[in-house]
Design a protein around this motif. Structure first.
Motif, PDB file in Angstrom:
ATOM      1  N   LEU A  11     -50.046  36.581 -19.124  1.00 44.04           N
ATOM      2  CA  LEU A  11     -48.874  36.987 -18.336  1.00 44.04           C
ATOM      3  C   LEU A  11     -49.215  36.695 -16.878  1.00 44.04           C
ATOM      4  N   ASP A  12     -48.871  35.499 -16.441  1.00 39.24           N
ATOM      5  CA  ASP A  12     -49.306  35.002 -15.134  1.00 39.24           C
ATOM      6  C   ASP A  12     -48.365  35.478 -14.027  1.00 39.24           C
ATOM      7  N   ARG A  13     -48.492  36.770 -13.707  1.00 34.58           N
ATOM      8  CA  ARG A  13     -47.704  37.356 -12.634  1.00 34.58           C
ATOM      9  C   ARG A  13     -48.373  38.625 -12.142  1.00 34.58           C
ATOM     10  N   ALA A  14     -48.249  38.889 -10.868  1.00 35.23           N
ATOM     11  CA  ALA A  14     -48.747  40.138 -10.287  1.00 35.23           C
ATOM     12  C   ALA A  14     -47.687  41.224 -10.422  1.00 35.23           C
ATOM     13  N   ASP A  15     -48.115  42.460 -10.255  1.00 36.17           N
ATOM     14  CA  ASP A  15     -47.216  43.615 -10.162  1.00 36.17           C
ATOM     15  C   ASP A  15     -46.346  43.829 -11.404  1.00 36.17           C
ATOM     16  N   ILE A  16     -46.890  43.594 -12.576  1.00 36.78           N
ATOM     17  CA  ILE A  16     -46.147  43.924 -13.802  1.00 36.78           C
ATOM     18  C   ILE A  16     -46.164  45.444 -13.907  1.00 36.78           C
ATOM     19  N   ASN A  17     -44.962  46.020 -13.935  1.00 32.78           N
ATOM     20  CA  ASN A  17     -44.872  47.479 -13.849  1.00 32.78           C
ATOM     21  C   ASN A  17     -44.649  48.128 -15.208  1.00 32.78           C
ATOM     22  N   THR A  18     -44.781  49.438 -15.221  1.00 33.52           N
ATOM     23  CA  THR A  18     -44.682  50.180 -16.475  1.00 33.52           C
ATOM     24  C   THR A  18     -43.294  50.098 -17.097  1.00 33.52           C
ATOM     25  N   ASP A  19     -42.249  49.906 -16.292  1.00 28.18           N
ATOM     26  CA  ASP A  19     -40.905  49.745 -16.856  1.00 28.18           C
ATOM     27  C   ASP A  19     -40.763  48.412 -17.574  1.00 28.18           C
ATOM     28  N   GLU A  20     -41.536  47.419 -17.171  1.00 25.97           N
ATOM     29  CA  GLU A  20     -41.536  46.140 -17.876  1.00 25.97           C
ATOM     30  C   GLU A  20     -42.408  46.216 -19.127  1.00 25.97           C
ATOM     31  N   ILE A  21     -43.426  47.036 -19.100  1.00 25.47           N
ATOM     32  CA  ILE A  21     -44.306  47.202 -20.257  1.00 25.47           C
ATOM     33  C   ILE A  21     -43.576  47.976 -21.353  1.00 25.47           C
ATOM     34  N   ILE A  22     -42.935  49.073 -20.985  1.00 21.29           N
ATOM     35  CA  ILE A  22     -42.101  49.845 -21.921  1.00 21.29           C
ATOM     36  C   ILE A  22     -40.930  50.414 -21.132  1.00 21.29           C
ATOM     37  N   PRO A  23     -39.714  49.914 -21.373  1.00 22.56           N
ATOM     38  CA  PRO A  23     -38.552  50.386 -20.619  1.00 22.56           C
ATOM     39  C   PRO A  23     -38.352  51.906 -20.733  1.00 22.56           C
ATOM     40  N   ALA A  24     -37.949  52.508 -19.635  1.00 26.09           N
ATOM     41  CA  ALA A  24     -37.787  53.965 -19.556  1.00 26.09           C
ATOM     42  C   ALA A  24     -36.819  54.513 -20.597  1.00 26.09           C
ATOM     43  N   LYS A  25     -35.850  53.716 -21.013  1.00 25.11           N
ATOM     44  CA  LYS A  25     -34.863  54.219 -21.984  1.00 25.11           C
ATOM     45  C   LYS A  25     -35.487  54.583 -23.333  1.00 25.11           C
ATOM     46  N   TYR A  26     -36.730  54.143 -23.590  1.00 20.65           N
ATOM     47  CA  TYR A  26     -37.390  54.458 -24.855  1.00 20.65           C
ATOM     48  C   TYR A  26     -38.369  55.631 -24.748  1.00 20.65           C
ATOM     49  N   LEU A  27     -38.449  56.256 -23.595  1.00 19.04           N
ATOM     50  CA  LEU A  27     -39.428  57.322 -23.410  1.00 19.04           C
ATOM     51  C   LEU A  27     -39.069  58.602 -24.161  1.00 19.04           C
ATOM     52  N   THR A  28     -37.905  58.642 -24.754  1.00 19.38           N
ATOM     53  CA  THR A  28     -37.521  59.810 -25.550  1.00 19.38           C
ATOM     54  C   THR A  28     -37.933  59.663 -27.013  1.00 19.38           C
ATOM     55  N   GLU A  29     -38.513  58.545 -27.376  1.00 14.52           N
ATOM     56  CA  GLU A  29     -38.973  58.370 -28.759  1.00 14.52           C
ATOM     57  C   GLU A  29     -39.995  59.452 -29.093  1.00 14.52           C
ATOM     58  N   ILE A  30     -40.034  59.846 -30.341  1.00 17.95           N
ATOM     59  CA  ILE A  30     -40.828  60.985 -30.760  1.00 17.95           C
ATOM     60  C   ILE A  30     -42.304  60.636 -30.990  1.00 17.95           C
ATOM     61  N   THR A  31     -42.586  59.454 -31.530  1.00 21.05           N
ATOM     62  CA  THR A  31     -43.977  59.083 -31.816  1.00 21.05           C
ATOM     63  C   THR A  31     -44.352  57.806 -31.069  1.00 21.05           C
ATOM     64  N   LYS A  32     -45.642  57.596 -30.942  1.00 25.47           N
ATOM     65  CA  LYS A  32     -46.126  56.351 -30.346  1.00 25.47           C
ATOM     66  C   LYS A  32     -45.612  55.156 -31.148  1.00 25.47           C
ATOM     67  N   GLN A  33     -45.672  55.272 -32.456  1.00 31.25           N
ATOM     68  CA  GLN A  33     -45.264  54.177 -33.342  1.00 31.25           C
ATOM     69  C   GLN A  33     -43.817  53.763 -33.098  1.00 31.25           C
ATOM     70  N   ASP A  34     -42.967  54.712 -32.722  1.00 32.79           N
ATOM     71  CA  ASP A  34     -41.562  54.392 -32.451  1.00 32.79           C
ATOM     72  C   ASP A  34     -41.403  53.454 -31.252  1.00 32.79           C
ATOM     73  N   LEU A  35     -42.408  53.390 -30.393  1.00 34.12           N
ATOM     74  CA  LEU A  35     -42.363  52.519 -29.214  1.00 34.12           C
ATOM     75  C   LEU A  35     -42.642  51.057 -29.558  1.00 34.12           C
ATOM     76  N   LYS A  36     -43.282  50.811 -30.673  1.00 35.90           N
ATOM     77  CA  LYS A  36     -43.826  49.493 -31.024  1.00 35.90           C
ATOM     78  C   LYS A  36     -42.884  48.315 -30.785  1.00 35.90           C
ATOM     79  N   PRO A  37     -41.647  48.331 -31.247  1.00 37.38           N
ATOM     80  CA  PRO A  37     -40.814  47.123 -31.104  1.00 37.38           C
ATOM     81  C   PRO A  37     -40.348  46.824 -29.681  1.00 37.38           C
ATOM     82  N   TYR A  38     -40.622  47.709 -28.746  1.00 41.90           N
ATOM     83  CA  TYR A  38     -40.072  47.552 -27.393  1.00 41.90           C
ATOM     84  C   TYR A  38     -41.091  47.082 -26.356  1.00 41.90           C
ATOM     85  N   MET A  39     -42.303  46.749 -26.795  1.00 38.48           N
ATOM     86  CA  MET A  39     -43.347  46.302 -25.880  1.00 38.48           C
ATOM     87  C   MET A  39     -42.886  45.082 -25.077  1.00 38.48           C
ATOM     88  N   LEU A  40     -42.998  45.191 -23.766  1.00 35.11           N
ATOM     89  CA  LEU A  40     -42.705  44.100 -22.822  1.00 35.11           C
ATOM     90  C   LEU A  40     -41.266  43.588 -22.917  1.00 35.11           C
TER      91      LEU A  40
END
Length: 175
Positions: A11-40
């Motif tokens: 990923l050849d870019r500086a300043d990749i932020n946490t919202d790009e890593i996992i969008p904030a709209k998914y932070l209500t998911e109940i388990t870590k596993q529920d986050l899996k399909p939304y990476m980056l």
């Protein structure tokens, strides 16, 4: 003990932020596993496909400076964890992101820009893999028939966290 390394996602870019890593709209998911399909999912880079084969097979992310900036949330390392990414290599990290990686038993490895430039010169090699030896604090990039070796530094405590598998496992052995 966990193995660190495998296929590399560049990923050849500086300043990749946490919202790009996992969008904030998914932070209500109940388990870590529920986050899996939304990476980056929200990362915008020419030619990058968050659902592409190269992304899904990656075990190591290589990026530029200030990786993991933005909101302080454990969800960003968690989404890497559930996608079997064991390490992120960058010139520098946002302080909280970096510590969250260690707390989760993953490696956040800092290398100087000159070393990263050498690594990124192999970004187009489809067979790029990286092996990481946490104990010896070395990493080796294998790509295009070439092997490049680099040393890195971890504090004794951060190294202990990673080797233990994260903060909870470390605490279980110490307290």
């Amino acid at each position: 003990m966990k193995t660190f390394g495998g296929p590399v996602l560049f990923l050849d870019r500086a300043d990749i932020n946490t919202d790009e890593i996992i969008p904030a709209k998914y932070l209500t998911e109940i388990t870590k596993q529920d986050l899996k399909p939304y990476m980056l999912e929200d990362l915008k880079l020419d030619g990058f496909d968050p659902k592409g084969e190269k992304t899904l097979k990656a075990r190591v992310v290589v990026s530029r400076e200030n990786f993991g900036c933005g909101s302080s949330r454990e969800h960003a390392p968690w989404v890497f964890e559930v996608n079997n990414i064991t390490a992120v290599v960058a010139e520098s990290f946002a302080r909280i992101f970096r510590q969250n990686m260690f707390n989760c038993g993953m490696a956040a490895i800092e290398l100087p820009k000159t070393d990263l430039d050498r690594i990124f010169s192999h970004a187009q090699d489809a067979d790029a893999t990286m092996s990481i030896d946490i104990e010896a604090q070395t990493l080796t990039l294998s790509a295009g028939g070439t092997q490049l070796a680099f040393n890195f530094e971890l504090s004794p405590f951060d190294k202990a966290l990673v080797l233990a598998g994260g903060w909870v496992d470390y605490a279980d052995t110490k307290y």
